[in-house]
Design a protein around this motif. Structure first.
Motif, PDB file in Angstrom:
ATOM      1  N   LEU A  53       0.796  -1.227   0.000  1.00  0.00           N
ATOM      2  CA  LEU A  53       0.000   0.000   0.000  1.00  0.00           C
ATOM      3  C   LEU A  53       0.829   1.277   0.000  1.00  0.00           C
ATOM      4  O   LEU A  53       0.421   2.284  -0.597  1.00  0.00           O
ATOM      5  CB  LEU A  53      -0.913   0.005   1.239  1.00  0.00           C
ATOM      6  N   LEU A  54       1.960   1.261   0.658  1.00  0.00           N
ATOM      7  CA  LEU A  54       2.771   2.473   0.755  1.00  0.00           C
ATOM      8  C   LEU A  54       3.238   2.928  -0.630  1.00  0.00           C
ATOM      9  O   LEU A  54       3.673   2.117  -1.455  1.00  0.00           O
ATOM     10  CB  LEU A  54       3.976   2.238   1.660  1.00  0.00           C
ATOM     11  N   GLY A  55       3.114   4.224  -0.863  1.00  0.00           N
ATOM     12  CA  GLY A  55       3.488   4.793  -2.154  1.00  0.00           C
ATOM     13  C   GLY A  55       2.412   4.719  -3.216  1.00  0.00           C
ATOM     14  O   GLY A  55       2.561   5.278  -4.310  1.00  0.00           O
ATOM     15  N   LYS A  56       1.298   4.062  -2.907  1.00  0.00           N
ATOM     16  CA  LYS A  56       0.220   3.896  -3.896  1.00  0.00           C
ATOM     17  C   LYS A  56      -0.762   5.061  -3.824  1.00  0.00           C
ATOM     18  O   LYS A  56      -0.864   5.779  -2.829  1.00  0.00           O
ATOM     19  CB  LYS A  56      -0.528   2.582  -3.638  1.00  0.00           C
ATOM     20  N   ASP A  57      -1.510   5.230  -4.911  1.00  0.00           N
ATOM     21  CA  ASP A  57      -2.541   6.260  -5.010  1.00  0.00           C
ATOM     22  C   ASP A  57      -3.780   5.788  -4.255  1.00  0.00           C
ATOM     23  O   ASP A  57      -4.417   4.808  -4.665  1.00  0.00           O
ATOM     24  CB  ASP A  57      -2.872   6.489  -6.491  1.00  0.00           C
ATOM     25  N   PRO A  58      -4.183   6.456  -3.176  1.00  0.00           N
ATOM     26  CA  PRO A  58      -5.305   5.968  -2.379  1.00  0.00           C
ATOM     27  C   PRO A  58      -6.667   6.118  -3.053  1.00  0.00           C
ATOM     28  O   PRO A  58      -7.654   5.563  -2.553  1.00  0.00           O
ATOM     29  CB  PRO A  58      -5.226   6.822  -1.109  1.00  0.00           C
ATOM     30  N   THR A  59      -6.725   6.861  -4.151  1.00  0.00           N
ATOM     31  CA  THR A  59      -8.014   6.987  -4.838  1.00  0.00           C
ATOM     32  C   THR A  59      -8.327   5.760  -5.691  1.00  0.00           C
ATOM     33  O   THR A  59      -9.459   5.617  -6.161  1.00  0.00           O
ATOM     34  CB  THR A  59      -8.056   8.244  -5.733  1.00  0.00           C
ATOM     35  N   ARG A  60      -7.375   4.864  -5.865  1.00  0.00           N
ATOM     36  CA  ARG A  60      -7.625   3.630  -6.622  1.00  0.00           C
ATOM     37  C   ARG A  60      -8.165   2.556  -5.660  1.00  0.00           C
ATOM     38  O   ARG A  60      -7.550   1.512  -5.444  1.00  0.00           O
ATOM     39  CB  ARG A  60      -6.344   3.162  -7.313  1.00  0.00           C
ATOM     40  N   ILE A  61      -9.321   2.846  -5.112  1.00  0.00           N
ATOM     41  CA  ILE A  61      -9.842   2.039  -4.010  1.00  0.00           C
ATOM     42  C   ILE A  61     -10.120   0.604  -4.434  1.00  0.00           C
ATOM     43  O   ILE A  61      -9.770  -0.347  -3.743  1.00  0.00           O
ATOM     44  CB  ILE A  61     -11.109   2.696  -3.425  1.00  0.00           C
ATOM     45  N   THR A  78     -13.920 -13.963   7.376  1.00  0.00           N
ATOM     46  CA  THR A  78     -13.895 -12.776   8.230  1.00  0.00           C
ATOM     47  C   THR A  78     -12.701 -12.868   9.173  1.00  0.00           C
ATOM     48  O   THR A  78     -12.722 -12.322  10.266  1.00  0.00           O
ATOM     49  CB  THR A  78     -15.196 -12.642   9.043  1.00  0.00           C
ATOM     50  N   GLY A  79     -11.651 -13.548   8.725  1.00  0.00           N
ATOM     51  CA  GLY A  79     -10.453 -13.696   9.521  1.00  0.00           C
ATOM     52  C   GLY A  79      -9.616 -12.432   9.544  1.00  0.00           C
ATOM     53  O   GLY A  79     -10.023 -11.367   9.064  1.00  0.00           O
ATOM     54  N   VAL A  80      -8.423 -12.543  10.092  1.00  0.00           N
ATOM     55  CA  VAL A  80      -7.539 -11.397  10.271  1.00  0.00           C
ATOM     56  C   VAL A  80      -7.324 -10.639   8.961  1.00  0.00           C
ATOM     57  O   VAL A  80      -7.347  -9.399   8.921  1.00  0.00           O
ATOM     58  CB  VAL A  80      -6.191 -11.869  10.854  1.00  0.00           C
ATOM     59  N   GLU A  81      -7.114 -11.379   7.873  1.00  0.00           N
ATOM     60  CA  GLU A  81      -6.801 -10.719   6.607  1.00  0.00           C
ATOM     61  C   GLU A  81      -7.951  -9.840   6.122  1.00  0.00           C
ATOM     62  O   GLU A  81      -7.750  -8.711   5.667  1.00  0.00           O
ATOM     63  CB  GLU A  81      -6.460 -11.769   5.542  1.00  0.00           C
ATOM     64  N   TYR A  82      -9.177 -10.359   6.219  1.00  0.00           N
ATOM     65  CA  TYR A  82     -10.323  -9.569   5.767  1.00  0.00           C
ATOM     66  C   TYR A  82     -10.628  -8.431   6.729  1.00  0.00           C
ATOM     67  O   TYR A  82     -11.055  -7.351   6.304  1.00  0.00           O
ATOM     68  CB  TYR A  82     -11.551 -10.462   5.570  1.00  0.00           C
ATOM     69  N   ARG A  83     -10.425  -8.629   8.027  1.00  0.00           N
ATOM     70  CA  ARG A  83     -10.663  -7.543   8.970  1.00  0.00           C
ATOM     71  C   ARG A  83      -9.647  -6.422   8.751  1.00  0.00           C
ATOM     72  O   ARG A  83      -9.994  -5.235   8.836  1.00  0.00           O
ATOM     73  CB  ARG A  83     -10.627  -8.068  10.410  1.00  0.00           C
ATOM     74  N   ALA A  84      -8.417  -6.785   8.443  1.00  0.00           N
ATOM     75  CA  ALA A  84      -7.407  -5.775   8.135  1.00  0.00           C
ATOM     76  C   ALA A  84      -7.769  -5.015   6.865  1.00  0.00           C
ATOM     77  O   ALA A  84      -7.716  -3.774   6.825  1.00  0.00           O
ATOM     78  CB  ALA A  84      -6.037  -6.433   7.983  1.00  0.00           C
ATOM     79  N   ALA A  85      -8.131  -5.748   5.823  1.00  0.00           N
ATOM     80  CA  ALA A  85      -8.514  -5.109   4.560  1.00  0.00           C
ATOM     81  C   ALA A  85      -9.717  -4.198   4.753  1.00  0.00           C
ATOM     82  O   ALA A  85      -9.816  -3.129   4.132  1.00  0.00           O
ATOM     83  CB  ALA A  85      -8.801  -6.172   3.503  1.00  0.00           C
ATOM     84  N   SER A  86     -10.640  -4.603   5.607  1.00  0.00           N
ATOM     85  CA  SER A  86     -11.839  -3.803   5.852  1.00  0.00           C
ATOM     86  C   SER A  86     -11.483  -2.456   6.468  1.00  0.00           C
ATOM     87  O   SER A  86     -12.003  -1.411   6.061  1.00  0.00           O
ATOM     88  CB  SER A  86     -12.788  -4.561   6.784  1.00  0.00           C
ATOM     89  N   ALA A  87     -10.610  -2.476   7.467  1.00  0.00           N
ATOM     90  CA  ALA A  87     -10.218  -1.235   8.128  1.00  0.00           C
ATOM     91  C   ALA A  87      -9.527  -0.286   7.157  1.00  0.00           C
ATOM     92  O   ALA A  87      -9.809   0.923   7.129  1.00  0.00           O
ATOM     93  CB  ALA A  87      -9.306  -1.540   9.311  1.00  0.00           C
ATOM     94  N   VAL A  88      -8.623  -0.829   6.347  1.00  0.00           N
ATOM     95  CA  VAL A  88      -7.919   0.001   5.372  1.00  0.00           C
ATOM     96  C   VAL A  88      -8.896   0.538   4.332  1.00  0.00           C
ATOM     97  O   VAL A  88      -8.840   1.714   3.945  1.00  0.00           O
ATOM     98  CB  VAL A  88      -6.781  -0.800   4.708  1.00  0.00           C
ATOM     99  N   ASP A  89      -9.814  -0.309   3.874  1.00  0.00           N
ATOM    100  CA  ASP A  89     -10.782   0.112   2.856  1.00  0.00           C
ATOM    101  C   ASP A  89     -11.642   1.269   3.365  1.00  0.00           C
ATOM    102  O   ASP A  89     -11.877   2.247   2.640  1.00  0.00           O
ATOM    103  CB  ASP A  89     -11.666  -1.061   2.459  1.00  0.00           C
ATOM    104  N   ILE A  90     -12.121   1.174   4.591  1.00  0.00           N
ATOM    105  CA  ILE A  90     -12.920   2.266   5.164  1.00  0.00           C
ATOM    106  C   ILE A  90     -12.096   3.549   5.210  1.00  0.00           C
ATOM    107  O   ILE A  90     -12.601   4.643   4.902  1.00  0.00           O
ATOM    108  CB  ILE A  90     -13.442   1.865   6.552  1.00  0.00           C
ATOM    109  N   ALA A  91     -10.819   3.439   5.567  1.00  0.00           N
ATOM    110  CA  ALA A  91      -9.944   4.609   5.596  1.00  0.00           C
ATOM    111  C   ALA A  91      -9.741   5.196   4.199  1.00  0.00           C
ATOM    112  O   ALA A  91      -9.651   6.426   4.037  1.00  0.00           O
ATOM    113  CB  ALA A  91      -8.596   4.241   6.215  1.00  0.00           C
ATOM    114  N   LEU A  92      -9.683   4.348   3.182  1.00  0.00           N
ATOM    115  CA  LEU A  92      -9.549   4.832   1.801  1.00  0.00           C
ATOM    116  C   LEU A  92     -10.770   5.651   1.388  1.00  0.00           C
ATOM    117  O   LEU A  92     -10.644   6.706   0.743  1.00  0.00           O
ATOM    118  CB  LEU A  92      -9.357   3.647   0.852  1.00  0.00           C
ATOM    119  N   TRP A  93     -11.961   5.186   1.747  1.00  0.00           N
ATOM    120  CA  TRP A  93     -13.177   5.930   1.413  1.00  0.00           C
ATOM    121  C   TRP A  93     -13.233   7.247   2.194  1.00  0.00           C
ATOM    122  O   TRP A  93     -13.683   8.282   1.654  1.00  0.00           O
ATOM    123  CB  TRP A  93     -14.417   5.087   1.682  1.00  0.00           C
TER     124      TRP A  93
END
Length: 401
Positions: A53-61, A78-93
């Protein structure tokens, strides 16, 4: 715009909650959240996702969401990987909303209603707030933090609780009186005496307020199929609004058998990750209402796809929320933006209680309805006091200088 740093924050007091803050080279910061297993999620974000994720364009959600959930170990759970992705995705929006000056619900398609009906999940102030989540063990009844110890209330005087909710305009409530029996019997059996005890709250509600209150029944996936069928039959005379997660959500066939055996709609499921298991459930007629937890199933990106999928089967959408304040706000944005949203979960002991210790803004709940959030992005931030807490842990991954 580029992502320059990923920051995670968690506290000892609210140990199930993990916040993610995405920093950018334009000074904007996106806020996300997930719930349960905070330390493990934090490790996955920094050890696995940061390099992607670092260095990437955050608008490419959409592209970044796919990057996070296409990992070999992140496959529709709904394991760790999806919960992590969910938190990041909400932050992207949240970031995208701040960049465009628009609330997230506008970016997801705009308001479908000016106010949204909510139901009250009858938890108390300490319910699942900290430590491991287990049925009954984490109810933490007996808090004196305020007037809405609704879990103890539904187990002792559900009729008075229903009357209290109606006085504030709330016309739907969710309770789970079958959990103690399931815990005691491993979900394998329920006696006539145990059934009567679990049905007592329904008796009291109907006797006190009649049909003025809709009653959702949460079963936390604790029962085997024959007992779930038996409970559903016993609940039918009380006109339950839905039965939620009656059995484990790993067999669309078994859930379909239950759905065909009762007149009560089946609601499923906060435990499903990504849209793919929802399609299996919908194909088999196993669920009538699509419940989604945006903090667990892939964030707002995946949540709106599940809503659209459910809509193609003429099924309503009902986002879950019995977790943290940022997830609650994100769920509201999603609910307002989807045309098939039926109702939004809320917990008055949370949004009038500990949520207010953590974030600047929360949805306004008035006369049993939520009003849209205002302001760009999610429209809320962590309070300055959060960053000053002595029990706060912070970890940060940054772009190499």
């Amino acid at each position: 715009m580029k992502i320059t740093a990923i920051e995670t924050l968690r506290t000892e007091e609210f140990s199930n909650v993990l916040w993610v803050r995405l920093h950018t080279d334009q000074g904007l910061i996106g806020l996300g959240e997930t719930f349960y297993g905070a330390a493990a999620i934090e490790a996955h974000i920094h050890d696995t996702l940061a390099i992607r994720l670092l260095g990437k364009d955050p608008t490419r959600i959409e592209a970044l969401n796919r990057t996070m959930v296409d990992l070999p170990m992140a496959q529709s759970s709904t394991g760790v990987e999806y919960r992590a992705a969910s938190a990041v995705d909400i932050a992207l929006w949240d970031l995208f909303g701040k960049l465009t000056g628009q609330p997230v619900h506008n970016l997801l398609g705009g308001l479908n209603t000016d106010r949204l009906r909510v139901y009250n999940t009858c938890a108390g102030y300490g319910y699942v707030r900290s430590h491991n989540i287990r049925p009954v063990d984490t109810w933490n009844i007996g808090s004196d933090e305020g007037p809405y110890e609704d879990l103890n209330a539904f187990m002792t005087d559900a009729g008075a609780l229903a009357e209290s909710l109606l006085e504030s305009g709330i016309t739907a409530m969710k309770i789970w009186p079958f959990d103690p029996v399931a815990q005691a019997n491993r979900g394998m059996s329920i006696s006539a005496e145990e059934m009567g005890r679990a049905l007592d709250p329904f008796e009291k509600i109907r006797k006190r307020v009649g049909d003025k209150m809709d009653i959702m029944v949460e079963m936390h996936s604790l029962w085997n199929l024959p007992m779930a069928m038996k409970i559903a039959r016993a609940l039918e005379p009380y006109g339950a609004f839905w039965i939620e997660d009656p059995i484990r959500m790993n067999s669309a066939q078994a859930l379909a058998e239950l759905a065909q055996s009762t007149s009560i709609p089946i609601c499923a499921s906060e435990t499903l990750g990504s849209r793919f298991p929802y399609k299996d459930m919908l194909d088999r007629g196993a669920t009538h209402i699509a419940m989604v937890d945006l903090c667990w199933t892939g964030g707002l990106t995946e949540g709106r796809k599940i809503a659209a999928l459910a809509d193609t089967y003429h099924r309503p959408f009902a986002p879950h929320d019995c977790t943290g304040p940022v997830g609650f706000v994100a769920a509201m944005h999603c609910s307002f933006s989807q045309p098939n949203t039926l109702i939004q979960e809320s917990v008055r002991a949370f949004y009038t209680g500990w949520y207010k210790e953590l974030v600047t803004e929360l949805p306004v709940i008035r006369d049993g309805h939520a009003l849209p959030m205002e302001g760009p992005g999610l429209g809320t931030e962590l309070l300055p006091a959060v960053f000053e807490r002595s029990d706060l842990s912070v970890r940060k991954s940054e772009v190499d200088a």
